[in-house]
Design a protein around this motif. Structure first.
Motif, PDB file in Angstrom:
ATOM      1  N   PRO A   1      -9.303  27.817   4.822  1.00  0.00           N
ATOM      2  CA  PRO A   1      -7.048  27.658   4.872  1.00  0.00           C
ATOM      3  C   PRO A   1      -6.612  26.515   5.799  1.00  0.00           C
ATOM      4  O   PRO A   1      -5.933  26.223   5.402  1.00  0.00           O
ATOM      5  CB  PRO A   1      -7.006  28.816   4.931  1.00  0.00           C
ATOM      6  CG  PRO A   1      -8.402  30.158   4.593  1.00  0.00           C
ATOM      7  CD  PRO A   1      -9.100  29.534   5.066  1.00  0.00           C
TER       8      PRO A   1
ATOM      9  N   HIS B   1     -13.139  29.615   0.591  1.00  0.00           N
ATOM     10  CA  HIS B   1     -12.126  28.754   0.722  1.00  0.00           C
ATOM     11  C   HIS B   1     -11.868  28.257   2.609  1.00  0.00           C
ATOM     12  O   HIS B   1     -11.438  29.481   3.482  1.00  0.00           O
ATOM     13  CB  HIS B   1     -11.208  28.598   0.058  1.00  0.00           C
ATOM     14  CG  HIS B   1      -9.623  27.493   0.199  1.00  0.00           C
ATOM     15  ND1 HIS B   1     -10.129  26.496   0.019  1.00  0.00           N
ATOM     16  CD2 HIS B   1      -8.768  27.812   0.797  1.00  0.00           C
ATOM     17  CE1 HIS B   1      -8.932  25.526   0.650  1.00  0.00           C
ATOM     18  NE2 HIS B   1      -8.347  26.341   0.984  1.00  0.00           N
TER      19      HIS B   1
ATOM     20  N   LYS C   1      -8.538  22.843   5.082  1.00  0.00           N
ATOM     21  CA  LYS C   1      -8.268  23.009   3.588  1.00  0.00           C
ATOM     22  C   LYS C   1      -9.892  22.416   3.390  1.00  0.00           C
ATOM     23  O   LYS C   1     -10.125  21.334   2.004  1.00  0.00           O
ATOM     24  CB  LYS C   1      -7.460  21.714   3.010  1.00  0.00           C
ATOM     25  CG  LYS C   1      -6.090  22.273   3.956  1.00  0.00           C
ATOM     26  CD  LYS C   1      -5.799  23.418   3.470  1.00  0.00           C
ATOM     27  CE  LYS C   1      -4.109  22.399   4.547  1.00  0.00           C
ATOM     28  NZ  LYS C   1      -4.007  24.457   5.188  1.00  0.00           N
TER      29      LYS C   1
ATOM     30  N   ALA D   1     -12.165  32.122   5.585  1.00  0.00           N
ATOM     31  CA  ALA D   1     -11.625  33.443   4.696  1.00  0.00           C
ATOM     32  C   ALA D   1     -11.377  33.908   3.797  1.00  0.00           C
ATOM     33  O   ALA D   1     -10.933  35.064   3.338  1.00  0.00           O
ATOM     34  CB  ALA D   1     -10.003  33.612   6.238  1.00  0.00           C
ATOM     35  N   HIS D   2     -10.948  32.774   2.861  1.00  0.00           N
ATOM     36  CA  HIS D   2     -10.681  33.124   1.718  1.00  0.00           C
ATOM     37  C   HIS D   2     -11.375  32.853   0.425  1.00  0.00           C
ATOM     38  O   HIS D   2     -12.324  32.374   0.758  1.00  0.00           O
ATOM     39  CB  HIS D   2      -9.341  32.326   1.272  1.00  0.00           C
ATOM     40  CG  HIS D   2      -9.406  32.110  -0.250  1.00  0.00           C
ATOM     41  ND1 HIS D   2      -8.417  33.071  -0.898  1.00  0.00           N
ATOM     42  CD2 HIS D   2      -8.937  31.171  -1.225  1.00  0.00           C
ATOM     43  CE1 HIS D   2      -8.612  33.008  -2.025  1.00  0.00           C
ATOM     44  NE2 HIS D   2      -7.803  32.096  -2.188  1.00  0.00           N
ATOM     45  N   LEU D   3     -11.575  33.634  -0.294  1.00  0.00           N
ATOM     46  CA  LEU D   3     -12.674  34.503  -1.323  1.00  0.00           C
ATOM     47  C   LEU D   3     -11.706  33.533  -2.430  1.00  0.00           C
ATOM     48  O   LEU D   3     -11.457  34.027  -2.865  1.00  0.00           O
ATOM     49  CB  LEU D   3     -13.675  35.316  -1.326  1.00  0.00           C
ATOM     50  CG  LEU D   3     -14.516  35.375  -2.546  1.00  0.00           C
ATOM     51  CD1 LEU D   3     -15.348  34.864  -1.994  1.00  0.00           C
ATOM     52  CD2 LEU D   3     -15.178  37.282  -3.144  1.00  0.00           C
ATOM     53  N   VAL D   4     -12.544  32.594  -2.939  1.00  0.00           N
ATOM     54  CA  VAL D   4     -11.928  31.800  -4.090  1.00  0.00           C
ATOM     55  C   VAL D   4     -12.512  32.228  -5.183  1.00  0.00           C
ATOM     56  O   VAL D   4     -11.659  33.204  -6.377  1.00  0.00           O
ATOM     57  CB  VAL D   4     -12.318  30.468  -4.312  1.00  0.00           C
ATOM     58  CG1 VAL D   4     -11.951  29.782  -5.342  1.00  0.00           C
ATOM     59  CG2 VAL D   4     -11.581  29.699  -2.950  1.00  0.00           C
ATOM     60  N   LEU D   5     -13.459  32.808  -5.425  1.00  0.00           N
ATOM     61  CA  LEU D   5     -14.293  33.860  -6.392  1.00  0.00           C
ATOM     62  C   LEU D   5     -15.451  33.884  -6.836  1.00  0.00           C
ATOM     63  O   LEU D   5     -16.408  32.786  -5.221  1.00  0.00           O
ATOM     64  CB  LEU D   5     -14.376  32.751  -7.979  1.00  0.00           C
ATOM     65  CG  LEU D   5     -14.848  31.641  -7.999  1.00  0.00           C
ATOM     66  CD1 LEU D   5     -16.648  31.138  -8.291  1.00  0.00           C
ATOM     67  CD2 LEU D   5     -13.968  30.142  -9.127  1.00  0.00           C
TER      68      LEU D   5
ATOM     69  N   ASP E   1     -13.961  23.643   0.909  1.00  0.00           N
ATOM     70  CA  ASP E   1     -14.393  24.862  -0.078  1.00  0.00           C
ATOM     71  C   ASP E   1     -15.602  24.530   0.036  1.00  0.00           C
ATOM     72  O   ASP E   1     -16.681  23.615   0.686  1.00  0.00           O
ATOM     73  CB  ASP E   1     -14.232  24.639  -1.574  1.00  0.00           C
ATOM     74  CG  ASP E   1     -12.638  25.040  -1.750  1.00  0.00           C
ATOM     75  OD1 ASP E   1     -12.136  25.864  -1.895  1.00  0.00           O
ATOM     76  OD2 ASP E   1     -12.134  23.919  -1.581  1.00  0.00           O
TER      77      ASP E   1
ATOM     78  N   ASN F   1     -13.726  17.747  -0.290  1.00  0.00           N
ATOM     79  CA  ASN F   1     -13.557  18.839   0.194  1.00  0.00           C
ATOM     80  C   ASN F   1     -14.447  20.016  -0.047  1.00  0.00           C
ATOM     81  O   ASN F   1     -14.083  21.274  -0.764  1.00  0.00           O
ATOM     82  CB  ASN F   1     -12.206  19.735   0.493  1.00  0.00           C
ATOM     83  CG  ASN F   1     -11.902  18.586  -1.005  1.00  0.00           C
ATOM     84  OD1 ASN F   1     -12.764  18.754  -2.010  1.00  0.00           O
ATOM     85  ND2 ASN F   1      -9.929  18.519  -0.656  1.00  0.00           N
ATOM     86  N   LEU F   2     -15.592  19.390  -0.931  1.00  0.00           N
ATOM     87  CA  LEU F   2     -16.766  20.780  -1.464  1.00  0.00           C
ATOM     88  C   LEU F   2     -18.282  20.728  -1.888  1.00  0.00           C
ATOM     89  O   LEU F   2     -18.683  19.461  -1.747  1.00  0.00           O
ATOM     90  CB  LEU F   2     -16.154  20.803  -3.346  1.00  0.00           C
ATOM     91  CG  LEU F   2     -16.700  22.490  -4.338  1.00  0.00           C
ATOM     92  CD1 LEU F   2     -16.580  22.940  -3.680  1.00  0.00           C
ATOM     93  CD2 LEU F   2     -16.532  21.923  -5.523  1.00  0.00           C
TER      94      LEU F   2
END
Lengths: 598, 304, 396, 213, 175
Positions: free
Chosen positions: E73, E71, E76, E48-52, E78, E23-24
């Motif tokens: 959502p 990421h 799930k 939609a989610h900027l992890v870092l 990355d 998943n990465l």
């Protein structure tokens, strides 16, 4: 209604007013948990000052400092860790990595002081209130190791395969094995002082880890020009003091050395070691004997630009390494690899030249600027019990030499060997192989004065000998060799109780009541060797200073009392290869100094 | 002439006793609060040590003349309030300067402290002090309303503005207490009392988590000592006031201790259970139910 | 959007209009505004950071967060430490719950080095992570009540937290910094009698939490202060990178333990706690229920955890452990949200770069600055605590 | 905002002449602190006893040690019973607990808070970080030794020191005060230039007045 | 994951893709297409989610690597987008319009690495450090130990001995 509840229910807090407070009555004397990581303790007698704690500490909190009452000796640097509590974070990694398990943490945690410079102490050496605390953090068990305590196993021939031939037993490490084994090293450097040649052991192990074997070879040749040989048959004193060996197997430093040498092809040595061109000084040095000390001296002298000539009595170079050590331990091609490299540096060798017979020492002195003698110990010693003068009683060194030279070796069906050293094992196992070839079975018995635990032979030699069906029965003192005409019947022995007296002097004690008889067709004596100084003329001997036991006296540069003559090797110090190499190296430097000053 | 001198001496004696009582009471109450939190809390004599320590600081800084006067003002408020209260009913020694109409005087003194703080804290120039003072004034004003209504109801009920007489009217039986004769006024006043004592949910003035710690932020050393002393005298005086107005006063020190302790505990009881209101919430809250109760109290005594 | 939010917005319409950046145009020359510094020396600020607030009366018009008071340069320090030497320092990134750092660091490293952690160690790690959540939640609940002026909750919960810290001390040998999950495994099995004492503590916590519910949550004043306050719009969740209970209180069931399961969580029975209203009260309640769920999870773990077994995988000698080149990101669900370590290895004994992603990073700077505008100064502390931010993981 | 508000500004005086005003000088004293003589004999002893039994700690969590303050204030360890209490403002506090490492940015605030405290004041330093840098000995942003920047009365070893150790530290501090050795404030005043020099050496952004009590 | 990448390859030039685990994944994009690619991932693929957002200093190759970790959502998963930018005058397009929190990251990168993000709000304001005068500290060529020793007075009185050296001195000083 919920609103009323919201107003009233907070008052339930008041029910606690009647309960006993949960406060700890006396917090100043509260003991921490059993595993708590508090202040350091160190069992200073166990600690060897290897400094692994210092190297793992990310805070640079640990210094190694000399401590009163702790002496620097083999396997103990004489230093002890001093902890700076202005740095420490009580992670306990120093405890986990401690090679001797001497370091631990107590569960004491209160240390208040006005002076910030006080927060430094040597645990164990400075008395602290928590020194006797039982509880505290110790290295956990259950497979918890920060480095592997288990040696990488070495591929060896099975006993069935090896007892018929003289093929090399030990196979050597593969790349993965070597890197894994090298990985176990903690780089403390305790071994360096113990190694007679003071080899850069941590550095070459590091070179293996970094897979930079050329660099490894360079490190080896800094101090040891016979790595293939040493990598096989060195007595590896270094491994006995290896800090990893305190709790676990010591590193197999010897095999790692062998791995480096094995992996570097002979034809590239000169390139790797940068010895393609040497600056000649124009001076010449004669070297007597092509054993380890002679070769070592020749090598370093050659590097320094001296023209060296080796005089060898036998038809091949290597001395005891070739004629004393069986082929299954040290194959000749590997021996030749090292020797040929040294010869390739411009060292000349003259075979079948016996000093005193073909050329005298005085003549050498005239032809050369200096002479180095490394003639070793080639005369077998005898037990001198009745019967030793019988023709069927042999000396191990002679037999071993004969095996190498290809001379016919008398092999009988039932052989007894007297001796507990490595030579005894060598002859036992060599004869066992010959017995197997000749009779199809082995019937060897080896007995020694020393009991099993103090036998000077390497442990693995004894084990392997037993695997090869030789019987080792130590702890017996020979009394008489029973003979009948030209035949030997066997050996009478009595129980030996102790070998050394309280002053560590050789003074064996026997129990005459316990007797045994080892029947044999042939007896081999292997209780040590002496030197043969017959090549020295009598008047020359008088010039040389000797010690009471008949050894030639040398100074730190291995220079004898005759200033152009240097001596080294087994006849001075030993007997083993690595001492010889070290002597040769030092003598070479001594010769260089002597000749530069001249 | 002699009488006024003895009167003053008697008043000073009262002040001394009440001050000590106030100090010990604040220590004991904090201990009780700590017990709810399952701990021992401070030693009961800790306020004394704190006081001494604050007076023994070697340095202090100044922000101007009002900065000095502020605490003195406040202390005056506390002492003034006390001096016009009959502490022990019927005792010539502890009757203080109670006179006709002292009730109005007392109401004024009760506001005096906040004004003193406003002056001093304003001078100190710290923004938190300014915030705290504005909160304090807003909340005190809101709290005064039900209190004043309650007091008025009492005045109407007893036809006097003399505390001494109000106490006298309550003697005889527990049922003569204002608490039972005029419960609405008592409730209105006891709700105001919560804010008066500066405890949760009405401690937004000091609120260490928000404006550490409000008006006295800049006060330190001896000046803080003065404030601390006032924090012992002022609440004790208020307690005695409420005791006199609502709980029949006290005829001896034992009664006084018991009654005031329980009155004090009322604020602690509530204070432990609730977090604090925001200042706008507390103002709104006082303009709600307590105000209505106060009005109702007046209406009740007037028309029933 | 809930009705409460609308009500809150209505309440605030009297105040100046916000501009396109969500802030209010502040004209300092008008002398209507007052500037104050909340922190770093301020009891209402969690940890050591400061807010530069511009006030109009009691209302906050503008807020700028200042961080960096706790900056130690971890990411730089780790670049010059060997991997094993990073292990003791990672836990210092976040003091209230150091274990998530240890876990994320260890698991990222194990992934790059290709190491399988023994079964027993996995269980112990799960246990320690949940214990860490528990104690962090307990400390937080006291902080939330304290920020609104109710000290008594803090007295109780910090005591309960101390009980958990005692268990930590017993299991790991450390009270605050446990340094327990080192790369490859853990540093000890459960000590004797641990289960009994743990069960006892969990029962105590259960009991006390009932009181906490009564005193703190069923509280008129507390509700008055928190319901409808500090609403996080669900639409903000992605732009602001909101995770953990802050997101769950807004109805978004984000939970790394479910989304990207790690350790033994797939074998445990739980459902992420979700709230609806997304105000301070809901966030507190979500955390309270999450806390109770954690208690339940620890009970489940205690039932399954083995007493024996290897605690550490065979690894290379840590003194010169070379991790193969590569990069990875490992995450875990801490009390505040998604905790993550981004690790880049260049194949040497030293990490090339390690970046710590603390949930506070997003919550305490951009989000707080947005939410605090238009709040009353008295609510600043409560609002900040309700986001459960912790400064050291912002600046590291 | 930037730094305009602390930079010098020009105002027009009533006579119409422009004058340059240093805002920092506006608000603060401009005299170095002075060493204060202690009272004599029994009075000082009594005062010291009161000081030692009423330790008001400044609630400034400067480092990770702040995490152990909460347990100290709460039932388990309950420092209140030993006369140790927390105050939210430096003006009223007498003990400054430096709870661990100090970054340069925090040191600036710490110095300011320390100077705002009144004489006598005491400093308790927690953990390795204050003694010799601790874990962050090689960090570019944390100081190594606290005693270069302010006088320290008591050091407590640990990382972090447990609450029990902290209580032991406070106990020691009480002894020191009672023996009349808690003269850090005077030491600071006497060696003011040295301390200031050290502080200024590392605080590059010195945008505060030299004297701020 | 694979389908996402295949989708992506239709629109953008993805230099290389490396699947780290199930998943990465990490891909490299050029500086010019990166922001477009990230916008596409956010708006069309659902990341939609900027992890870092962080940087790695590859000083040997003279470039910075910027990693945008995104990421998804729902799925799930990355996806790390790696962008290499030159170390000289390091500059990158800002993404603060995509994620509010990006401005914090960009401020930090500006300060700690010296990477500029023109247009990002407050990007030049000091974030963590105060009065910093040296080169940005997270750059590899900044030596923190050296700086610390020269600035912060380490406590004197520390000295250590190397066991091997010390034993040489004690046991065989002349060899």
């Amino acid at each position: 209604m919920t609103k009323l509840n919201d107003i009233l229910s907070p008052f339930t807090a008041w029910k606690h007013v009647v309960r006993e407070p949960v406060t700890i009555k006396d917090p100043l004397n509260r003991e921490a948990a059993d595993r708590y990581r508090g202040f350091h303790k160190n069992d200073i007698s166990e600690c060897i000052g290897c400094g692994t704690c210092e190297s793992i500490c990310q805070n640079a909190a640990i210094d190694l400092v000399p401590v009163d009452g702790v002496e620097t000796k083999d396997g103990d640097s004489g230093l002890r860790p001093r902890v700076d509590y202005g740095r420490c974070c009580w992670c306990g990694l120093c405890v986990d990595v401690c090679t001797t398990n001497s370091l631990s943490l107590s569960n004491e945690y209160t240390w208040v002081d006005e002076d910030p410079d006080n927060f430094r102490f040597v645990p164990g050496a400075e008395n602290k209130s928590w020194d006797n605390r039982e509880k505290g953090y110790k290295k956990p068990g259950n497979g918890y190791e920060l480095y592997s305590p288990v040696r990488e196993s070495m591929e060896e021939l099975e006993p069935e395969q090896r007892d018929q031939s003289f093929i090399e037993i030990v196979q050597g490490y593969s790349k993965e094995q070597a890197e894994k084994e090298a990985d176990r090293c903690v780089e403390c450097g305790i071994c360096v002082a113990t190694c007679p040649a003071h080899m850069g052991i941590p550095e070459y192990i590091k070179a293996i880890r970094n897979d930079d074997l050329n660099e490894g070879l360079r490190v080896l040749y800094d101090t040891n020009p016979l790595p293939e040989i040493c990598g096989r048959i060195c007595t590896h004193k270094c491994e006995t003091v290896c800090s990893v060996g305190h709790h676990g197997d010591p590193l197999s430093i010897r095999w790692l050395k062998r791995y480096i040498a094995d992996q570097n092809p002979a034809e590239e040595y000169k390139k790797i070691l940068n010895t393609e061109t040497l600056q000649p000084t124009g001076k010449k040095v004669a070297i007597i004997g092509s054993g380890p000390s002679g070769l070592s001296a020749a090598h370093y002298l050659a590097l320094m630009g001296y023209q060296c000539t080796i005089y060898e009595k036998l038809p091949a170079a290597g001395g005891m390494m070739r004629f004393g050590i069986p082929e299954y331990r040290l194959p000749y091609d590997q021996l030749d690899k090292d020797i040929n490299y040294i010869l390739s540096l411009g060292v000349e060798i003259k075979y079948n030249m016996t000093i005193g017979k073909d050329i005298t020492l005085e003549e050498l002195n005239k032809q050369y600027d200096a002479v180095f003698s490394g003639t070793g110990l080639h005369m077998g010693r005898s037990t001198r019990v009745p019967g030793t003068d019988h023709p069927e009683v042999y000396q191990a060194v002679d037999l071993l030499r004969d095996i190498v030279l290809g001379n016919e070796v008398p092999v009988k069906e039932k052989i007894v060997v007297i001796g507990g050293g490595n030579v005894a094992m060598d002859i036992t196992r060599s004869l066992a192989r010959l017995q197997k070839q000749k009779f199809g079975k082995v019937d060897m018995l080896t007995t020694s004065l020393e009991s099993e635990d103090i036998m000077p032979a390497d442990r693995e030699e004894v084990i392997e000998a037993r695997e090869e069906n030789a019987v080792i029965d130590p702890g017996w003192g020979p009394v008489e060799i029973e003979t009948e005409g030209d035949k030997v019947k066997g050996l009478h022995v009595v129980k030996c109780l102790s070998v050394f007296d309280e002053n560590r002097r050789f003074a064996p004690k026997f129990d005459e009541e316990q007797k045994k008889f080892f029947p044999a067709d042939m007896v081999v004596e292997s209780i040590g060797q002496g030197m043969d100084l017959s090549y020295l003329s009598e008047e020359f001997k008088e010039q040389l200073k000797m010690d009471p036991r008949g050894r030639i006296l040398v100074n730190d540069d291995f220079q004898t009392s005759v200033d152009w003559l240097f001596a080294g090797g087994d006849m001075i110090q030993g007997p083993d290869v690595i001492h010889g190499i070290a002597n040769g190296h030092k003598a070479a430097m001594g010769i260089d100094k002597y000749l530069s000053d001249k | 002439m002699g009488t006024i001198v003895t009167k003053i001496l008697y008043a000073l004696l009262t002040l001394f006793i009440v001050t000590n009582y106030g100090l010990i009471l604040s220590g004991v109450v904090r201990k009780i609060g700590a017990r709810v939190g399952r701990r021992h809390g401070i030693r009961f004599y800790q306020p004394y040590i704190d006081l001494i320590k604050n007076y023994t600081f070697r340095t202090r800084i100044t922000h101007g003349i009002m900065y000095y006067i502020g605490p003195v003002f406040r202390l005056t408020g506390g002492i003034g309030l006390l001096l016009f209260l009959p502490v022990i009913y019927g005792s010539p020694v502890f009757d203080n300067f109670s006179f006709a109409g002292d009730l109005t005087f007392v109401l004024y003194f009760q506001f005096f402290g906040v004004l003193g703080m406003a002056l001093g804290a304003g001078e100190s120039g710290h923004p938190y002090s300014a915030l705290g003072v504005s909160r304090g004034l807003a909340q005190t004003t809101a709290m005064e309303l039900p209190l004043t209504l309650g007091v008025l109801a009492l005045a109407v009920q007893y036809h006097t503005l003399n505390i001494h007489e109000i106490v006298a009217a309550q003697q005889g039986s527990i049922l003569h207490w204002t608490l039972f004769t005029n419960p609405l006024a008592a409730i209105a006043m006891m709700l105001s009392f919560l804010a008066m004592m500066g405890r949760s949910p009405f401690d937004v003035v000091l609120a260490p988590q928000e404006i550490p710690i409000g008006p006295p932020t800049e006060y330190h050393s001896a000046l803080l000592g003065v404030l601390q002393l006032n924090r012992a005298i002022f609440p004790a005086a208020k307690l005695i006031l409420f005791m006199n107005l609502l709980f029949g006063g006290a005829t001896n020190w034992g009664e006084l201790v018991i009654k005031t302790f329980f009155i004090y505990m009322w604020s602690v009881f509530v204070g432990i259970a609730y977090p604090r209101f925001r200042v706008d919430q507390s103002v709104r809250w006082y303009f709600g139910i307590p105000l209505l109760i106060g009005v109702a109290a007046i209406l009740v005594v007037k028309y029933f | 959007m809930s009705k409460k939010l609308l009500k809150w917005n209505e309440d605030r319409t009297l105040f100046p209009e916000k501009n396109s950046e969500g802030k209010i145009d502040v004209d300092y020359d008008s002398h209507k505004f007052m500037k104050i510094w909340h922190g770093p020396q301020h009891p209402g600020i969690t940890g050591n950071m400061s807010l530069e607030l511009t006030l109009l009366g009691d209302e906050v018009m503008d807020c700028e967060t200042h961080v960096g008071y706790l900056h130690r340069g971890f990411e730089k320090l780790m670049e010059r430490r060997k991997y094993i030497q990073c292990f003791p320092i990672v836990c210092r990134v976040a003091v209230p719950e150091p274990d998530f750092n240890e876990y994320c660091f260890a698991s990222a490293m194990e992934e790059l080095a290709g190491i399988e952690v023994p079964e027993a160690a996995e269980w112990l790690r799960t246990l320690v992570l949940e214990m860490s959540r528990l104690q962090s939640f307990l400390a937080w609940i006291g902080g939330q009540a304290g920020s609104l002026g109710q000290g008594i909750i803090g007295q109780w919960t910090i005591y309960l937290r101390d009980l958990i810290l005692d268990r930590f001390e017993e299991l790991t040998g450390g009270r605050i910094y446990h340094m327990y999950m080192l790369p490859g495994g853990v540093r000890g099995l459960l000590p004797d009698g641990f289960r009994e004492r743990m069960t006892q503590n969990l029962d105590d916590i259960d009991k006390f939490m009932k009181d906490v519910k009564k005193v703190m949550f069923d509280n008129y004043v507390f509700k008055k202060r928190t319901v409808g306050m500090g609403v996080i719009d669900p639409a903000w969740i992605n732009p602001f990178g909101i995770t953990g209970p802050n997101a769950r209180a807004a109805g978004v069931a984000k939970d790394v333990r479910k989304d990207n399961p790690y350790l033994k969580y797939p074998e445990l029975d739980f459902e992420p706690v979700v709230g609806k209203d997304s105000d301070i009260y809901t966030r507190a309640d979500v955390r309270r229920r999450d806390l109770l769920m954690t208690v339940d999870l620890i009970r489940q773990i205690m039932a399954k955890i083995p007493d024996k077994g290897d605690i550490r995988a065979k690894t290379p000698n840590v003194l010169h452990w070379k991790v193969p080149a590569g990069e990875t990101y490992s995450r875990a669900e801490c009390t505040r949200g998604e905790y993550g370590y981004y690790m880049v290895s260049d194949g040497t004994e030293y990490p090339r770069r390690i970046n710590v992603r603390g949930p506070s990073y997003t919550h305490a700077v951009a989000l707080l600055e947005k939410m605090i505008v238009n709040a009353n100064i008295a609510d600043v502390a409560g609002l900040m605590v309700s986001l459960h931010t912790y400064p050291p993981e912002i600046e590291r | 905002m930037g730094k305009e508000y602390i930079e010098k500004r020009t105002v027009i005086s009533p006579e119409g002449n422009p004058i340059e005003v240093d805002p920092l000088k506006d608000y603060f004293c401009d005299a170095a602190p002075k060493s204060c003589k202690s009272a004599s004999g029994i009075i000082e002893k009594f005062a010291n006893w009161a000081r030692s039994e009423s330790l008001w700690v400044l609630g400034f969590g400067t480092g990770c040690g702040a995490i152990e303050m909460r347990p100290l204030m709460t039932p388990r360890f309950d420092a209140y019973r030993f006369g140790i209490q927390w105050r939210p403002t430096p003006r009223q506090a007498s003990v400054f607990v430096i709870s661990g490492y100090l970054s340069v940015k925090t040191l600036k605030r710490v110095v300011r808070s320390y100077e705002q405290m009144q004489n006598p004041k005491f400093v308790v330093a927690l953990g390795s970080c204050t003694i010799n840098g601790g874990m962050y000995w090689d960090s570019y942003n944390t100081i190594n030794r606290l005693d270069h920047y302010m006088p320290v009365d008591v050091y407590i070893a640990g990382c972090m020191p447990r609450p029990e150790a902290l209580l032991a530290g406070f106990d020691k501090l009480k002894h020191i005060i009672r023996e009349g050795r808690g003269e850090g404030a005077n030491k600071y005043a006497e060696n003011f230039d040295w301390y200031k020099g050290n502080q200024k050496k590392i605080i590059k952004d010195w945008d505060m007045p030299d004297y701020n009590w | 994951m694979q389908t996402i990448i295949e989708n992506l390859q239709k629109h953008f030039q993805v230099v290389s893709y490396h699947q780290q685990r199930e998943n990465l994944g990490f891909l490299i994009a050029s500086k010019e297409v990166a922001v477009g690619l990230i916008t596409h991932l956010r708006d069309y693929e659902g990341f939609a989610h900027l992890v870092l957002l962080t940087a790695v200093d590859w000083i040997e190759d003279e470039h910075f690597q910027l990693t945008y970790l995104l990421h998804h959502p729902e799925k799930k998963v990355d996806l790390g987008v790696r962008v290499m930018i030159s170390r000289e005058n390091a500059e990158m397009y800002s993404i603060h319009h995509l994620w509010e929190q990006a401005r914090t990251y960009q401020r930090e990168l500006r300060e700690m690495f010296g990477i500029n993000f023109p247009g990002s709000p407050d990007v030049d304001k000091p974030f963590i450090l105060e009065g910093w005068e040296e080169i940005p500290p997270y750059r590899r060529d900044f030596d923190t130990k050296e700086y610390s020793e020269k600035t912060y007075f380490p406590r004197p009185g520390r000295e250590t001995h190397d066991p091997a050296e010390y034993m040489k001195k004690k046991l065989y000083p002349n060899e």
